[in-house]
Write an enzyme that holds these catalytic residues in place. Sequence first.
Site, short mmCIF file in Angstrom:
data_model
loop_
_atom_site.label_atom_id
_atom_site.label_comp_id
_atom_site.label_asym_id
_atom_site.label_seq_id
_atom_site.Cartn_x
_atom_site.Cartn_y
_atom_site.Cartn_z
N ASP A 116 0.83 -1.21 0.00
CA ASP A 116 0.00 0.00 0.00
C ASP A 116 0.87 1.25 0.00
O ASP A 116 0.59 2.22 -0.71
CB ASP A 116 -0.93 0.01 1.21
N GLY B 217 -6.29 6.31 -8.66
CA GLY B 217 -6.82 6.58 -9.99
C GLY B 217 -7.87 5.59 -10.43
O GLY B 217 -8.90 5.97 -11.00
#
Length: 508
Positions: free
Chosen positions: A294, A429
Amino acid sequence: MKLAYWMYAGPAHIGTLRISSSFRNVHAIMHAPLGDDYFNVMRSMLERERNFTPVTTSVVDRNVLARGSQEKVIDNILRKDTEERPDLIVLTPTCTSSILQEDLQNFVERAKESAQCDVLLADVNHYRVNELQAADRTLEQIVRFYLDRAQRQGTLPSQRTEQPSVNILGMTTLGFHNRHDTTELQRLMADLGITVNAVIPAGASVEELQHLPRAWFNLVPYREVGLLTAQYLQDTFDQPMVAIAPMGITATADCIRQIQQVLNQQGAAVDFEPFIDRQTRFASEAAWFSHSIDCQNLTGKRAVVFGDNTHAAAFTKILSREMGIHVVLAGTYCKHDADWFEAEVAGYCDRVLISDDHNAIADAIAELEPAAIFGTQMERHVGKRLNIPCGVIAAPVHIQNFPVGYRPFVGYEGANQIVDLVYNSFTLGMEDHLLEIFGGHDTKEVLTKTVSAGSDLDWKPDGLTELNRIPGFVRGKVKRNTEKYAREQGLTAITAEVLYAAKEALGA
């Protein structure tokens, strides 16, 4: 003095009132016209106080302008002395009432003759300093007043505490997450085996101030408030200070190591390295997160950081060295301490901005187009207009940043909270792209706005249709570039052809 739409640091009297109302059983008399008396409402709302804010306004009205303020101010001081029975009354003018150039020190001396409590005039130049500087100065003035008197009376304790102890300085009302930070610092000190001698001024009484010299050292977690007091205690009582803000894994470890050094210099034999290692490797989730996939997804993402000195500098270093995020701009509105900030963030960012003009920061953000912003409430507004996510990291803030739940920013638990804030502030995104493709409960036509409130360009339906086909996470950038191209070409309407031409011109 200037008229401003937005101020990062408030006027000086707000800083004085923050200090006085942080103490227990201290009352403030504010010599001011109506309009300067918003502090009571602001504090009651933001801090969700159960008790009335201990501030009374001695209103400057037409009668005062005609006859002078002395009688009214002294009457208000004596009335509050009788009604509230405070230990101390602090008198402060505002920048507005200072125009009258009255001798308020003389009013204080007259009031002392009849008052049962102590009376002080806040020693602050309301035209030269802001809220943070005034808070720092007022805290030092109150501490100095009581310690100097205790020295004259011979009531100061002569020895340090038997076990290592600390004074935590600068925890105030209306501070950014100060209440939670106080609790976390107390827990951290307990884990290190250090007794908390005093927390000043939050919740302390002025009677406790004479015990400040008993502590082995002073901890100043925020550079903005408490530094002058710590310097006074160091110069007068040879009390060392630790002024490293323990925000983030690395800075918390640095702070603990400096505490270890200070204690060992005074005869203690402590070794906090095993504690640091255990917290870093096993207890804290922040260090583990920095090695996760992450966090790797955030590597190289561009961010702008802006706030007060302490939080902006700390976040710049956390983002850069602990998470691999590219800080393209680090800034502060604390112009009076700009040299320290520039030295702290050197090597961790591309550019430094020292300004208290919100328009300068907004323009810089619009120009740089970062993936995320970490700033104050104002930068949050800018982010909304530009469709750039923003994490709020410093005052001034609104009610949502006075959380009911436990959310410290210091220590190891604070490092965990910072990780959550940073990670959740970035928009992935694919998330926006999937919403565009599949829709959702709150689907709507989204157009990223520019910094300016309105636009002089007219988007035609075919231009909007083409713009909406562009994925959301780059749509804002395409829109701004197209508008820039249209202005350069002298166009007033944007059609699909203009959008295509803009893409061609930019080589996209």
